[in-house]
Design a protein around this motif. Structure first.
Motif, PDB file in Angstrom:
ATOM      1  N   TRP A  15      -0.115 -40.189  22.791  1.00  0.00           N
ATOM      2  CA  TRP A  15       1.159 -40.025  23.479  1.00  0.00           C
ATOM      3  C   TRP A  15       2.104 -41.204  23.282  1.00  0.00           C
ATOM      4  O   TRP A  15       3.223 -41.192  23.799  1.00  0.00           O
ATOM      5  CB  TRP A  15       0.908 -39.783  24.966  1.00  0.00           C
ATOM      6  CG  TRP A  15       0.351 -38.426  25.216  1.00  0.00           C
ATOM      7  CD1 TRP A  15      -0.966 -38.068  25.199  1.00  0.00           C
ATOM      8  CD2 TRP A  15       1.076 -37.244  25.474  1.00  0.00           C
ATOM      9  NE1 TRP A  15      -1.103 -36.726  25.450  1.00  0.00           N
ATOM     10  CE2 TRP A  15       0.146 -36.203  25.623  1.00  0.00           C
ATOM     11  CE3 TRP A  15       2.432 -36.965  25.610  1.00  0.00           C
ATOM     12  CZ2 TRP A  15       0.534 -34.895  25.888  1.00  0.00           C
ATOM     13  CZ3 TRP A  15       2.818 -35.665  25.885  1.00  0.00           C
ATOM     14  CH2 TRP A  15       1.863 -34.640  26.013  1.00  0.00           C
ATOM     15  N   GLU A  17       3.876 -42.002  20.806  1.00  0.00           N
ATOM     16  CA  GLU A  17       5.104 -41.629  20.103  1.00  0.00           C
ATOM     17  C   GLU A  17       6.197 -41.092  21.028  1.00  0.00           C
ATOM     18  O   GLU A  17       7.373 -41.106  20.669  1.00  0.00           O
ATOM     19  CB  GLU A  17       4.802 -40.624  18.991  1.00  0.00           C
ATOM     20  CG  GLU A  17       4.316 -39.276  19.489  1.00  0.00           C
ATOM     21  CD  GLU A  17       3.983 -38.336  18.362  1.00  0.00           C
ATOM     22  OE1 GLU A  17       4.931 -37.861  17.688  1.00  0.00           O
ATOM     23  OE2 GLU A  17       2.789 -38.088  18.142  1.00  0.00           O
ATOM     24  N   GLU A  19       6.437 -42.187  24.339  1.00  0.00           N
ATOM     25  CA  GLU A  19       6.350 -43.098  25.483  1.00  0.00           C
ATOM     26  C   GLU A  19       7.683 -43.226  26.230  1.00  0.00           C
ATOM     27  O   GLU A  19       7.723 -43.205  27.466  1.00  0.00           O
ATOM     28  CB  GLU A  19       5.894 -44.464  24.973  1.00  0.00           C
ATOM     29  CG  GLU A  19       5.217 -45.321  25.977  1.00  0.00           C
ATOM     30  CD  GLU A  19       4.465 -46.452  25.293  1.00  0.00           C
ATOM     31  OE1 GLU A  19       3.393 -46.785  25.805  1.00  0.00           O
ATOM     32  OE2 GLU A  19       4.941 -46.999  24.279  1.00  0.00           O
TER      33      GLU A  19
END
Length: 107
Positions: A15, A17, A19
Motif C-alpha cells: 500500500w 504506492e 500512502e
C-alpha cells in the motif's frame, strides 16, 4: 523496507504506492471498508469456503494497518504498539476481556 510487521509486512509494503491518498481518507472510509469485508466473510462462511473467509480476514488486517498509516504510524511504531498492547492488555487477561464483552455488549 523494514520487516517489523512480520507476515504482515508485505501487506504494509503493497500500500506504500497510495500512502498519500490513504492519508486523506476519513474514519468512515475504514469503517465501511471493514464492514464490506465482514459482509464478504459471511458469504464465504455460508458457502463453507474457509480459505476465502481467511482472505477476507487478512483484508481486515490490511484495513487496520492502513488506518494506522492514516494516523501517521510507521511500521516500526505499529510493531511497538502491537507488542505493548499484547503485553499490557491481552497477555494473561483473555478470559477477562471475553467476559467484559459478554457483560457489556452481550456478545
Amino acid at each position: 523496507m523494514s520487516e517489523q510487521l512480520g507476515p504482515f509486512q508485505n501487506i504494509w509494503d503493497a500500500w506504500i504506492e497510495v500512502e498519500q491518498e490513504i492519508a486523506q481518507k476519513p474514519l468512515e472510509h475504514f469503517e465501511r471498508a471493514t464492514q464490506i469485508q465482514f459482509e464478504e466473510l459471511k458469504e464465504h462462511l455460508a458457502r463453507g469456503d474457509r480459505e476465502a473467509a481467511a482472505r477476507e480476514l487478512v483484508d481486515v488486517v490490511s484495513i487496520a494497518l492502513n488506518h494506522l498509516r492514516n494516523l501517521g504510524f510507521t511500521a516500526q511504531e505499529i510493531a511497538e504498539v502491537a507488542q505493548d498492547r499484547a503485553d499490557r492488555r491481552m497477555k494473561g487477561q483473555a478470559k477477562e476481556i471475553l467476559e467484559k464483552y459478554r457483560k457489556t455488549y452481550g456478545i
